[in-house]
Design a protein around this motif. Structure first.
Motif, PDB file in Angstrom:
ATOM      1  N   GLN A 119       0.833  -1.207   0.000  1.00  0.00           N
ATOM      2  CA  GLN A 119       0.000   0.000   0.000  1.00  0.00           C
ATOM      3  C   GLN A 119       0.868   1.258   0.000  1.00  0.00           C
ATOM      4  OE1 GLN A 119      -2.350  -0.773   3.484  1.00  0.00           O
ATOM      5  NE2 GLN A 119      -3.998  -1.788   2.350  1.00  0.00           N
ATOM      6  N   LYS A 120       1.973   1.215   0.716  1.00  0.00           N
ATOM      7  CA  LYS A 120       2.882   2.360   0.730  1.00  0.00           C
ATOM      8  C   LYS A 120       3.484   2.584  -0.657  1.00  0.00           C
ATOM      9  CE  LYS A 120       7.114   4.092   2.875  1.00  0.00           C
ATOM     10  NZ  LYS A 120       8.200   3.804   3.849  1.00  0.00           N
ATOM     11  N   ARG A 123       0.893   4.104  -2.855  1.00  0.00           N
ATOM     12  CA  ARG A 123       0.628   5.496  -2.454  1.00  0.00           C
ATOM     13  C   ARG A 123       1.645   6.440  -3.077  1.00  0.00           C
ATOM     14  NH1 ARG A 123       0.992   4.694   2.604  1.00  0.00           N
ATOM     15  NH2 ARG A 123      -1.111   3.845   2.769  1.00  0.00           N
ATOM     16  N   ALA A 128      -4.365   5.511  -3.740  1.00  0.00           N
ATOM     17  CA  ALA A 128      -4.624   5.232  -2.334  1.00  0.00           C
ATOM     18  C   ALA A 128      -6.096   5.451  -2.042  1.00  0.00           C
ATOM     19  CB  ALA A 128      -3.765   6.129  -1.432  1.00  0.00           C
ATOM     20  N   ASP A 129      -6.544   4.994  -0.891  1.00  0.00           N
ATOM     21  CA  ASP A 129      -7.933   5.189  -0.472  1.00  0.00           C
ATOM     22  C   ASP A 129      -8.269   6.681  -0.469  1.00  0.00           C
ATOM     23  OD1 ASP A 129      -7.697   2.538  -0.053  1.00  0.00           O
ATOM     24  OD2 ASP A 129      -7.910   2.585   2.134  1.00  0.00           O
ATOM     25  N   ARG A 131      -8.685   8.669  -3.020  1.00  0.00           N
ATOM     26  CA  ARG A 131      -8.257   9.422  -4.193  1.00  0.00           C
ATOM     27  C   ARG A 131      -9.102   9.035  -5.408  1.00  0.00           C
ATOM     28  NH1 ARG A 131      -1.614   9.655  -3.831  1.00  0.00           N
ATOM     29  NH2 ARG A 131      -1.531  10.620  -1.760  1.00  0.00           N
TER      30      ARG A 131
END
Length: 803
Positions: A119-120, A123, A128-129, A131
């Motif tokens: 996830q990083k 991002r 990412a969540d 967006r």
């Protein structure tokens, strides 16, 4: 103007396409003055975002070009899937269709990476969540995931993206990964080498074609970053042996058609070997040329050594730093004579400007308080920059043991040439440990053990430890707390309270004796220098002896003598002790110095400690002194030699008996390996035909250990898994007793020795050491002389010990 409504519509899926459509619109409008602007279709985007981005305002003249520019500006926001402008009289109606918002990002089939790490990575590419969703962005995310897997040699990893629409114009993204098998290095070759064999050079690499431990080391999994590190190691190897013009011509990595195997070939040119003809200084050395010359480690007449050159230039820079010159430049310029293969070096220095530290900042400490780090710093704000103090400060913070990494960065203050800011960056590690255990044996039945310790309680830097053992034959309860900065000057204070009961287990014999210990103490540590600490302590303790109900022959005679025990019912009767309880006031003083490079895996440095304990007042008047010395010698990158000495001497003051429970003990890991733990030295003497052979310890101790640690076969240069060979010698010794024979006395006071092999592993549970020892000097026993044989234990292991 025609009174009918003129409509100008542009549609696009990208800003560039939108611009092209605007330029060729079928319906054009005559320019007019905008009276109002309305926005339709917004769900989450604020209207202010639209008005702030459009190059049109109420009162402006509207035309086709300005309409196209407005559409491009809104598409550039990346928030909309469709944008169009309707003209209704003098009113502009901006109609938008927002892109879906990403509600959740999930991963399926990922085993090689933690989801948080993936996830990083996504991002960082903008996905990412929360967006806006963009198909092009999802494609870039797929490529980034594949790149992450390629870095782990998983060349066959496949990624499939699933987009699931949900309510309120949102989508869930799921990346389904089929990882496949990692590509393995089949072979590594070095071409162009003449003076060194290929096997010698390949032994320097952390990456190889694999061995029987590759499942642990993963040394045969290709990584470009690791290969670059290996190439730097290869370059350093040549440059430190005189090959000044060594170069790596190319690196070829070939992958098999099934993307499962790799072949690595490194092409090099060794060049000629050069000898240093001389070293001279040039530039500004602040009038301290003679002092700088003492820092030169380059030796004329020996082969050129890049490591010595780097050490010298770094030493020069550090020495300039100690005078406040943080940005001193030191450059080594070679003058090569290829006819004689000699090189002369000129060390040119420019100290630049002197600076002082404006501010010291701390970063990365999520749990540890700033104060805990700052109080270890010896470089103060608003003081001249001092490189020695900064290095000392970094080392002191590192020695706290709370961090896996400590760095100090220096930044110039913009617009102020004589000021710098320092930032201490730390990466925290877990500093607490919890131990829970349960066991069952025929002797103890069910026993529970519990231990908890925290070296950095609530980020304060204080230590707290609790230990509990409910074993029937060894009960323990202890509490220890330490405040390392009891005073602002750095004086530490330690409190400890403890109670313990020990009872030997002799098979089916019941009613064995018990020794109960209760006490507490306080100790202060006073730093006398940056590396030396002196400790002062005082305590109160009491020992209670219960002879139990077993016959006298099963209680060591030394315990009977010390506690005044007799057997009123005959020589084999139950004991009665006239003085079953003794108490004392121990005072202690100690000293410690530690300059090892690591507490877990040291390769260089010395650890020393000395202590003296004196019993005053009450029933116990004695003295007990000890000294420990450890030193580590780095033979090269792979091999480390270490020695350890542990010596002790104790005795009682005139007219007193030395407390037997204060004796030294030896045997086992941390002492002389190959013998049972604490089994060496004097043993209880057979009494009235009965004997149990319990180890009593001694008032003198001499232990010597030597170790040579090497890479574990198949583990490459991994320092967390090592093989070591050792030689141990030593014993504990007691005073001659009236009932001992000459043969017994000679046996007790004979040095024991062993040799063996072991494995050390920095495991997730802590440092683990396993040793298999062969005793070479030991007591075989003599029944006729009543000499018990030594208790041999060849295989031993322990977590947390050094020797």
């Amino acid at each position: 103007m025609n009174t009918t409504i003129s409509r100008f519509r542009l549609r696009s899926v990208a800003a560039v396409v939108a611009s092209a459509l605007a330029a060729t619109a079928a319906w054009a409008v005559e320019p007019f003055t905008v009276r109002d602007i309305r926005v339709e279709g917004l769900q989450r985007v604020e209207p202010g975002t639209i008005f702030a981005s459009m190059p049109l305002r109420v009162g402006d003249i509207y035309n086709d070009d300005r309409g196209s520019a407005a559409i491009r500006a809104l598409f550039d926001l990346g928030l909309f899937k469709d944008v169009r402008i309707d003209v209704n009289g003098n009113v502009l109606v901006v109609i938008v269709e927002e892109r879906p918002t990403i509600a959740d990002v999930d991963f399926v089939g990922t085993k090689e990476f933690e989801k948080a790490n993936l996830q990083k990575a996504l991002r960082e590419v903008g996905l990412a969540d929360g967006r806006p969703y963009d198909k092009a962005l999802a494609d870039r995310a797929e490529q980034e995931l594949k790149r992450q897997y390629v870095s782990r040699s998983l060349y066959n990893a496949q990624v499939v993206t699933t987009v699931t629409p949900i309510e309120r114009n949102r989508v869930n993204l799921t990346f389904t990964v089929t990882e496949g098998e990692p590509a393995r290095i089949r072979e590594v070759h070095i071409a162009g080498n003449k003076d060194f064999s290929e096997s010698t050079l390949l032994s320097l690499f952390d990456q190889d074609s694999g061995g029987w431990l590759s499942w642990y080391t993963k040394s045969n999994q290709y990584s470009r970053a690791k290969l670059n590190a290996d190439l730097e190691t290869l370059r350093s190897y040549y440059l430190s042996r005189g090959y000044l013009e060594f170069r790596i011509d190319s690196t070829q990595v070939a992958i098999s058609p099934d993307r499962q195997d790799l072949s690595v070939t490194v092409n090099i040119s060794e060049g000629e070997k050069f000898v240093v003809s001389g070293v001279k200084l040039d530039g500004n050395y602040l009038g301290r040329e003679e002092e700088f010359k003492t820092l030169v480690t380059i030796k004329p007449g020996e082969p050129y050594n890049a490591e010595q050159v780097a050490q010298t230039t770094k030493a020069f820079s550090d020495y300039f730093g100690s005078f406040g010159y943080a940005f001193a430049r030191v450059q080594a310029t070679p003058e090569i004579d290829r006819t004689t293969n000699r090189v002369a070096l000129t060390l040119k220095a420019e100290p630049e400007r002197r600076v002082y530290v404006r501010r010291v900042a701390v970063g990365g400490n999520n749990r540890t308080r700033d104060e805990v780090i700052r109080r270890e710093f010896r470089q103060y704000e608003a003081s001249w920059y001092d490189g020695d103090k900064i290095k000392l400060s970094r080392d002191r913070v590192d020695r706290l043991g709370y961090f896996t990494e400590v760095t100090v960065d220096t930044q110039e203050v913009p617009g102020v040439p004589d000021q710098v800011d320092l930032t201490v960056n730390v990466i925290e590690k877990p500093t607490g440990s919890l131990q829970l255990g349960a066991g069952f044996s025929s002797a103890d039945k069910v026993s529970l053990t519990f231990g908890i310790s925290q070296e950095n309680v609530f980020g304060s830097g204080n230590y707290l430890g609790v230990q509990v053992n409910t074993s029937k034959y060894n009960r323990t309860l202890s509490l220890v707390t330490t405040d390392p900065y009891f005073t602002k000057e750095g004086i530490s204070r330690t409190f400890s309270l403890y109670t313990a009961t020990t009872q030997p287990y002799y098979g089916n014999i019941d009613g064995n004796y018990r020794l109960t210990t209760e006490g507490g103490n306080i100790r202060f540590g006073v730093p006398f220098s940056e590396r030396d600490t002196v400790f002062f302590g005082a305590g109160v303790e009491r020992y209670r002896f219960d002879p139990g109900t077993s016959f006298a022959g099963y209680v060591p005679f030394s315990y009977q003598q010390y506690f005044g025990c007799i057997a009123p019912n005959g020589q084999l009767g139950v004991l009665y002790c006239g003085n079953p309880s003794v108490s004392g006031v121990p005072l202690s003083i100690g000293w410690a110095r530690d300059n090892r490079d690591s507490a877990l895996v040291p390769t260089t440095g010395v650890l020393q400690s000395a202590n003296l304990e004196v019993g005053v007042g009450s029933d116990m008047k004695y003295y007990k002194a000890g000294y420990k010395y450890q030193q580590y010698f780095p033979l090269n990158k792979q091999y480390t030699f270490a020695i350890n000495g542990d010596f002790g001497y104790a005795g009682a003051f005139s007219g007193q008996q030395f407390p037997i429970f204060k004796n030294y003990y030896a045997g086992g890991l941390g002492s002389v390996r190959g013998f049972e733990q604490n089994s060496l030295g004097p043993r209880d003497i057979p009494l009235y035909g009965q004997t149990v052979g319990a180890a009593l310890g001694g008032i003198k101790k001499a232990i010597f250990n030597a170790e040579l640690s090497t890479p574990f076969p198949g583990a490459g240069n991994d320092r967390t898994l090592r093989l070591y060979g050792f030689m141990d010698a030593g014993n504990v010794f007691g005073d001659r007793t009236p009932w001992s024979t000459n043969a017994q006395w000679d046996s007790i006071n004979k040095i024991r020795a062993s040799v063996g092999l072991g494995i050390s592993w920095i495991s997730p549970l802590g440092p683990l050491r396993i040793a298999y020892a062969f005793p070479v000097v030991y007591e075989k026993g003599d029944v006729a002389q009543q000499i018990p044989e030594d208790r041999i234990q060849r295989l031993q292991f322990q977590i947390g010990t050094t020797f």
